[in-house]
Structures are given as structure tokens and as C-alpha cells.
Design an enzyme around this catalytic site. Structure first.
Site, PDB file in Angstrom:
ATOM      1  CG  HIS A  80      -0.380   0.192   2.297  1.00  0.00           C
ATOM      2  ND1 HIS A  80      -0.344  -0.975   3.446  1.00  0.00           N
ATOM      3  CD2 HIS A  80       0.470   1.079   3.062  1.00  0.00           C
ATOM      4  CE1 HIS A  80       0.453  -0.560   4.742  1.00  0.00           C
ATOM      5  NE2 HIS A  80       0.724   0.948   4.335  1.00  0.00           N
TER       6      HIS A  80
HETATM    7  P1  TYD Z   1      -1.714  -2.712   7.643  1.00  0.00           P
HETATM    8  O1  TYD Z   1      -1.083  -1.252   7.608  1.00  0.00           O
HETATM    9  O2  TYD Z   1      -2.404  -3.090   6.460  1.00  0.00           O
HETATM   10  O3  TYD Z   1      -0.246  -3.545   7.647  1.00  0.00           O
HETATM   11  P2  TYD Z   1       0.974  -3.955   6.825  1.00  0.00           P
HETATM   12  O4  TYD Z   1       1.182  -2.667   5.991  1.00  0.00           O
HETATM   13  O5  TYD Z   1       2.012  -4.000   7.907  1.00  0.00           O
HETATM   14  O6  TYD Z   1       0.689  -5.287   6.143  1.00  0.00           O
HETATM   15  O7  TYD Z   1      -2.363  -2.995   9.111  1.00  0.00           O
HETATM   16  C1  TYD Z   1      -2.718  -4.433   9.450  1.00  0.00           C
HETATM   17  C2  TYD Z   1      -3.993  -4.255  10.236  1.00  0.00           C
HETATM   18  O8  TYD Z   1      -3.760  -3.346  11.266  1.00  0.00           O
HETATM   19  C3  TYD Z   1      -5.146  -3.374   9.582  1.00  0.00           C
HETATM   20  O9  TYD Z   1      -6.227  -3.904   9.998  1.00  0.00           O
HETATM   21  C4  TYD Z   1      -4.885  -2.000   9.927  1.00  0.00           C
HETATM   22  C5  TYD Z   1      -4.512  -2.070  11.476  1.00  0.00           C
HETATM   23  N1  TYD Z   1      -3.594  -0.838  11.867  1.00  0.00           N
HETATM   24  C6  TYD Z   1      -4.266  -0.321  13.027  1.00  0.00           C
HETATM   25  O10 TYD Z   1      -5.454  -0.737  13.609  1.00  0.00           O
HETATM   26  N2  TYD Z   1      -3.471   0.761  13.471  1.00  0.00           N
HETATM   27  C7  TYD Z   1      -2.401   1.165  12.912  1.00  0.00           C
HETATM   28  O11 TYD Z   1      -1.586   2.026  13.397  1.00  0.00           O
HETATM   29  C8  TYD Z   1      -1.876   0.351  11.930  1.00  0.00           C
HETATM   30  C9  TYD Z   1      -0.377   0.450  11.098  1.00  0.00           C
HETATM   31  C10 TYD Z   1      -2.741  -0.761  11.285  1.00  0.00           C
END
Ligand code: TYD
Length: 133
Positions: free
Chosen positions: A49
Site C-alpha cells: 500500500h
Molecule cells: P496494515 O497497515 O495493512 O499492515 P501492513 O502494511 O504491515 O501489512 O495494518 C494491518 C492491520 O492493522 C489493518 O487492519 C489496520 C490495522 N492498523 C491499526 O489499527 N493501527 C495502525 O496504526 C496500523 C499501522 C494498522
């Protein structure tokens, strides 16, 4: 891609090392959020992303991982394996994190609170946005 690896000064003595992170000093933005990821499965990549308006610094405080940054024109792969080094990820940069070591812990400093609306999770939409920046 502009210089995105930041070497932090480590205070070292016989006991080991200490790194201090300070807003607007060695961190170029207001730190509104800190989170960390661990227990990563080696073969399962994360990220995929970009953010519309968020700056982050990724620090691999334990172990190692690879991070691919893509600004829509260029892609670079960075190896993070030093606890005193940070990877600056500016806004509208597509990131993928992969090849985590078992002991990998990534500490992330972010310039804003968590907001799902700030995410661009579709690569074509990311390219459209990147071409407009
Ligand atoms: P995500 O940013 O998609 O993870 P990555 O980029 O590491 O694969 O986040 C994973 C999950 O955690 C998603 O459901 C959103 C949640 N999340 C939060 O609730 N708070 C946060 O600060 C972050 C970064 C993610």
C-alpha cells in the site's frame, strides 16, 4: 529516489548501544504514532500500500528484512538490518516488506494517527496518484 536511509547516532559503551529518536531533530516530522510489527512469517510479505499523506520511518530494531519502495517511476530494494538505521517512507510511496528473519522487529514512527482513509491499497490507483504528484 531521494536519500531515504537515515543513520542514527548510537551512543556506545562497554554495556552496549543506545539510540535516541527526537522529533524535528533526527526525525524530520511530528511523531504522532509509534507501532511495531513482529512475529512475521518469512514467506509472507506485508505492506502493498501507499499513503496519501503520511510520513513514516521504519527501523528494524532486531533481525533483518527487505523493503521495496516504489515512487511510481523507480523501485528500490533496501535491506534493513541495523538498529541504528531508519528508512524514511514519504507520502505516495508504495511499500512492500518481505524476507523477514525470525527475530525481525520493525519499529515504525508515523506523522499521523491511524486512518484507513489515508491508505491507497490498489496499485493502479497508486500509479494514478503518483503521476499527479
Ligand atoms: P496494515 O497497515 O495493512 O499492515 P501492513 O502494511 O504491515 O501489512 O495494518 C494491518 C492491520 O492493522 C489493518 O487492519 C489496520 C490495522 N492498523 C491499526 O489499527 N493501527 C495502525 O496504526 C496500523 C499501522 C494498522
Amino acid at each position: 529516489m531521494k536519500d531515504v536511509l537515515i543513520d542514527f547516532f548510537a551512543i556506545e559503551d562497554d554495556r552496549g548501544a543506545l539510540v535516541a529518536l527526537e522529533q524535528f531533530k533526527n526525525i524530520p516530522f511530528e511523531i504522532k504514532r509509534v507501532y511495531y510489527i513482529y512475529g512475521n512469517k518469512k514467506n509472507l510479505a506485508r505492506g502493498f500500500h501507499a499513503h496519501r499523506d503520511l510520513q513514516q520511518i521504519l527501523i528494524c530494531v532486531s533481525g533483518s528484512c527487505n523493503v521495496i519502495l516504489d515512487n511510481g517511476k523507480e523501485k528500490h530494494k533496501y535491506i534493513l538490518n541495523k538498529p541504528n538505521q531508519g528508512l524514511l517512507v514519504n507520502k505516495v510511496i508504495w511499500r512492500e516488506m518481505l524476507e523477514f528473519s525470525d527475530d525481525c522487529i520493525i519499529l515504525v514512527l508515523a506523522s499521523n494517527y491511524y486512518d484507513e482513509n489515508d491508505y491507497i491499497r490498489d496499485y493502479d490507483k497508486f500509479m494514478e496518484t503518483a503521476n499527479r504528484v
